[in-house]
Scaffold this motif. Sequence first.
Motif, PDB file in Angstrom:
ATOM      1  N   HIS A 173      -7.014   4.508  12.431  1.00  0.00           N
ATOM      2  CA  HIS A 173      -5.939   3.860  13.179  1.00  0.00           C
ATOM      3  C   HIS A 173      -6.213   2.367  13.342  1.00  0.00           C
ATOM      4  CE1 HIS A 173      -3.821   7.548  13.972  1.00  0.00           C
ATOM      5  NE2 HIS A 173      -4.978   8.110  14.254  1.00  0.00           N
ATOM      6  N   ARG A 174      -6.320   1.683  12.194  1.00  0.00           N
ATOM      7  CA  ARG A 174      -6.476   0.233  12.192  1.00  0.00           C
ATOM      8  C   ARG A 174      -5.752  -0.315  10.965  1.00  0.00           C
ATOM      9  NH1 ARG A 174     -11.537   2.295  10.861  1.00  0.00           N
ATOM     10  NH2 ARG A 174     -12.099   1.921   8.681  1.00  0.00           N
ATOM     11  N   THR A 175      -5.352  -1.567  11.082  1.00  0.00           N
ATOM     12  CA  THR A 175      -4.701  -2.228   9.955  1.00  0.00           C
ATOM     13  C   THR A 175      -5.080  -3.691   9.943  1.00  0.00           C
ATOM     14  OG1 THR A 175      -2.625  -2.379   8.729  1.00  0.00           O
ATOM     15  CG2 THR A 175      -2.528  -2.890  11.087  1.00  0.00           C
ATOM     16  N   SER A 176      -4.826  -4.325   8.821  1.00  0.00           N
ATOM     17  CA  SER A 176      -5.139  -5.739   8.633  1.00  0.00           C
ATOM     18  C   SER A 176      -3.965  -6.405   7.931  1.00  0.00           C
ATOM     19  CB  SER A 176      -6.402  -5.878   7.776  1.00  0.00           C
ATOM     20  OG  SER A 176      -6.120  -5.479   6.445  1.00  0.00           O
ATOM     21  N   PRO A 177      -3.950  -7.738   7.873  1.00  0.00           N
ATOM     22  CA  PRO A 177      -2.880  -8.412   7.129  1.00  0.00           C
ATOM     23  C   PRO A 177      -2.793  -7.943   5.671  1.00  0.00           C
ATOM     24  CG  PRO A 177      -3.976  -9.994   8.536  1.00  0.00           C
ATOM     25  CD  PRO A 177      -4.782  -8.719   8.605  1.00  0.00           C
ATOM     26  N   THR A 178      -3.929  -7.657   5.042  1.00  0.00           N
ATOM     27  CA  THR A 178      -3.892  -7.125   3.668  1.00  0.00           C
ATOM     28  C   THR A 178      -3.146  -5.806   3.620  1.00  0.00           C
ATOM     29  OG1 THR A 178      -5.918  -8.217   2.929  1.00  0.00           O
ATOM     30  CG2 THR A 178      -5.321  -6.196   1.797  1.00  0.00           C
ATOM     31  N   ASN A 179      -3.468  -4.905   4.542  1.00  0.00           N
ATOM     32  CA  ASN A 179      -2.807  -3.598   4.565  1.00  0.00           C
ATOM     33  C   ASN A 179      -1.308  -3.736   4.822  1.00  0.00           C
ATOM     34  OD1 ASN A 179      -5.304  -2.392   4.195  1.00  0.00           O
ATOM     35  ND2 ASN A 179      -5.614  -2.052   6.369  1.00  0.00           N
ATOM     36  N   VAL A 180      -0.941  -4.639   5.718  1.00  0.00           N
ATOM     37  CA  VAL A 180       0.480  -4.857   5.999  1.00  0.00           C
ATOM     38  C   VAL A 180       1.188  -5.349   4.739  1.00  0.00           C
ATOM     39  CG1 VAL A 180       2.136  -6.223   7.330  1.00  0.00           C
ATOM     40  CG2 VAL A 180       0.122  -5.254   8.463  1.00  0.00           C
ATOM     41  N   GLY A 181       0.575  -6.324   4.053  1.00  0.00           N
ATOM     42  CA  GLY A 181       1.176  -6.846   2.830  1.00  0.00           C
ATOM     43  C   GLY A 181       1.336  -5.780   1.769  1.00  0.00           C
ATOM     44  N   LEU A 182       0.317  -4.939   1.591  1.00  0.00           N
ATOM     45  CA  LEU A 182       0.412  -3.865   0.614  1.00  0.00           C
ATOM     46  C   LEU A 182       1.476  -2.847   1.006  1.00  0.00           C
ATOM     47  CD1 LEU A 182      -3.329  -3.253  -0.294  1.00  0.00           C
ATOM     48  CD2 LEU A 182      -1.524  -4.130  -1.790  1.00  0.00           C
ATOM     49  N   GLY A 183       1.580  -2.570   2.296  1.00  0.00           N
ATOM     50  CA  GLY A 183       2.612  -1.639   2.761  1.00  0.00           C
ATOM     51  C   GLY A 183       4.011  -2.174   2.503  1.00  0.00           C
ATOM     52  N   LEU A 184       4.217  -3.465   2.745  1.00  0.00           N
ATOM     53  CA  LEU A 184       5.518  -4.080   2.480  1.00  0.00           C
ATOM     54  C   LEU A 184       5.831  -4.058   0.988  1.00  0.00           C
ATOM     55  CD1 LEU A 184       5.206  -7.128   4.901  1.00  0.00           C
ATOM     56  CD2 LEU A 184       6.749  -5.171   5.185  1.00  0.00           C
ATOM     57  N   LEU A 185       4.857  -4.407   0.178  1.00  0.00           N
ATOM     58  CA  LEU A 185       5.047  -4.416  -1.263  1.00  0.00           C
ATOM     59  C   LEU A 185       5.306  -3.006  -1.795  1.00  0.00           C
ATOM     60  CD1 LEU A 185       5.080  -6.185  -3.782  1.00  0.00           C
ATOM     61  CD2 LEU A 185       2.611  -5.842  -3.952  1.00  0.00           C
ATOM     62  N   ALA A 186       4.578  -2.023  -1.276  1.00  0.00           N
ATOM     63  CA  ALA A 186       4.789  -0.634  -1.694  1.00  0.00           C
ATOM     64  C   ALA A 186       6.194  -0.160  -1.333  1.00  0.00           C
ATOM     65  CB  ALA A 186       3.742   0.280  -1.045  1.00  0.00           C
ATOM     66  N   THR A 187       6.687  -0.591  -0.175  1.00  0.00           N
ATOM     67  CA  THR A 187       8.045  -0.223   0.234  1.00  0.00           C
ATOM     68  C   THR A 187       9.068  -0.789  -0.744  1.00  0.00           C
ATOM     69  OG1 THR A 187       7.373  -0.084   2.548  1.00  0.00           O
ATOM     70  CG2 THR A 187       9.726  -0.371   2.119  1.00  0.00           C
ATOM     71  N   LEU A 188       8.912  -2.058  -1.108  1.00  0.00           N
ATOM     72  CA  LEU A 188       9.826  -2.668  -2.082  1.00  0.00           C
ATOM     73  C   LEU A 188       9.733  -1.972  -3.433  1.00  0.00           C
ATOM     74  CD1 LEU A 188       9.275  -6.452  -1.286  1.00  0.00           C
ATOM     75  CD2 LEU A 188      11.337  -5.105  -0.836  1.00  0.00           C
ATOM     76  N   ALA A 189       8.511  -1.684  -3.874  1.00  0.00           N
ATOM     77  CA  ALA A 189       8.325  -1.031  -5.169  1.00  0.00           C
ATOM     78  C   ALA A 189       8.929   0.371  -5.164  1.00  0.00           C
ATOM     79  CB  ALA A 189       6.845  -0.971  -5.518  1.00  0.00           C
ATOM     80  N   ALA A 190       8.744   1.104  -4.064  1.00  0.00           N
ATOM     81  CA  ALA A 190       9.316   2.455  -3.979  1.00  0.00           C
ATOM     82  C   ALA A 190      10.838   2.404  -4.099  1.00  0.00           C
ATOM     83  CB  ALA A 190       8.905   3.125  -2.673  1.00  0.00           C
ATOM     84  N   HIS A 191      11.452   1.414  -3.475  1.00  0.00           N
ATOM     85  CA  HIS A 191      12.897   1.254  -3.603  1.00  0.00           C
ATOM     86  C   HIS A 191      13.270   0.925  -5.041  1.00  0.00           C
ATOM     87  CE1 HIS A 191      16.519  -1.264  -3.817  1.00  0.00           C
ATOM     88  NE2 HIS A 191      17.019  -0.254  -3.112  1.00  0.00           N
ATOM     89  N   ASP A 192      12.568  -0.052  -5.630  1.00  0.00           N
ATOM     90  CA  ASP A 192      12.878  -0.474  -6.995  1.00  0.00           C
ATOM     91  C   ASP A 192      12.719   0.661  -7.999  1.00  0.00           C
ATOM     92  OD1 ASP A 192      13.387  -2.974  -5.960  1.00  0.00           O
ATOM     93  OD2 ASP A 192      11.558  -3.901  -6.752  1.00  0.00           O
ATOM     94  N   LEU A 193      11.820   1.602  -7.738  1.00  0.00           N
ATOM     95  CA  LEU A 193      11.593   2.738  -8.622  1.00  0.00           C
ATOM     96  C   LEU A 193      12.482   3.933  -8.301  1.00  0.00           C
ATOM     97  CD1 LEU A 193       7.702   2.545  -8.809  1.00  0.00           C
ATOM     98  CD2 LEU A 193       9.329   2.014 -10.655  1.00  0.00           C
ATOM     99  N   GLY A 194      13.354   3.772  -7.313  1.00  0.00           N
ATOM    100  CA  GLY A 194      14.268   4.858  -6.962  1.00  0.00           C
ATOM    101  C   GLY A 194      13.657   5.942  -6.099  1.00  0.00           C
ATOM    102  N   LEU A 195      12.510   5.660  -5.483  1.00  0.00           N
ATOM    103  CA  LEU A 195      11.844   6.645  -4.632  1.00  0.00           C
ATOM    104  C   LEU A 195      12.226   6.519  -3.169  1.00  0.00           C
ATOM    105  CD1 LEU A 195       8.274   6.306  -6.204  1.00  0.00           C
ATOM    106  CD2 LEU A 195       9.977   8.087  -6.671  1.00  0.00           C
ATOM    107  N   LEU A 196      12.897   5.438  -2.804  1.00  0.00           N
ATOM    108  CA  LEU A 196      13.252   5.175  -1.415  1.00  0.00           C
ATOM    109  C   LEU A 196      14.646   4.557  -1.381  1.00  0.00           C
ATOM    110  CD1 LEU A 196      12.023   5.141   1.512  1.00  0.00           C
ATOM    111  CD2 LEU A 196      11.338   2.782   1.035  1.00  0.00           C
ATOM    112  N   PRO A 197      15.579   5.176  -0.665  1.00  0.00           N
ATOM    113  CA  PRO A 197      16.934   4.610  -0.588  1.00  0.00           C
ATOM    114  C   PRO A 197      16.937   3.251   0.117  1.00  0.00           C
ATOM    115  CG  PRO A 197      16.835   6.796   0.446  1.00  0.00           C
ATOM    116  CD  PRO A 197      15.433   6.403   0.088  1.00  0.00           C
ATOM    117  N   ALA A 198      17.933   2.441  -0.185  1.00  0.00           N
ATOM    118  CA  ALA A 198      18.029   1.078   0.359  1.00  0.00           C
ATOM    119  C   ALA A 198      18.000   1.052   1.880  1.00  0.00           C
ATOM    120  CB  ALA A 198      19.286   0.387  -0.167  1.00  0.00           C
ATOM    121  N   ASP A 199      18.730   1.956   2.533  1.00  0.00           N
ATOM    122  CA  ASP A 199      18.765   1.932   3.997  1.00  0.00           C
ATOM    123  C   ASP A 199      17.398   2.254   4.595  1.00  0.00           C
ATOM    124  OD1 ASP A 199      19.018   4.582   3.097  1.00  0.00           O
ATOM    125  OD2 ASP A 199      20.240   5.192   4.817  1.00  0.00           O
ATOM    126  N   ALA A 200      16.655   3.159   3.977  1.00  0.00           N
ATOM    127  CA  ALA A 200      15.309   3.481   4.458  1.00  0.00           C
ATOM    128  C   ALA A 200      14.362   2.303   4.220  1.00  0.00           C
ATOM    129  CB  ALA A 200      14.785   4.735   3.781  1.00  0.00           C
TER     130      ALA A 200
END
Length: 123
Positions: free
Chosen positions: A36-63
């Motif tokens: 249960h800890r995070t860092s700026p690196t983890n936040v950045g990777l999480g944001l990037l993963a969210t964008l990539a998941a959308h771009d790959l069709g794994l996550l709808p735009a609203d989500a």
Amino acid sequence: MEVARKTWLCFENLAGPRITGSRDNIQEERAPRVAHRTSPTNVGLGLLATLAAHDLGLLPADAMVERLDRTLTTVEGLERHEGHLLNWYDTQNLSPLFPRYVSTVDSGNLAGRFSPWRRGAGG
């Protein structure tokens, strides 16, 4: 595509209620436990993963929008030192973890992974 789906599921499983996809690690010794800890690196990777998941069709735009908004809103409220994010935060109560310090590496990872020009908005 299967590798992308499995990678996205890792980020989705690490998602917290406020900062999505950005807890630091999972311990798998006896029973899986999320750190249960995070860092700026983890936040950045999480944001990037969210964008990539959308771009790959794994996550709808609203989500995607909801996850990005929730994370960015939470990050805006985190305690800082002279405007800089600290290196570690508790993901359950959002308090900085000791020792409190600013990491130029981790801050740079956040800035470099989720900056406007990565999506064609400038620069």
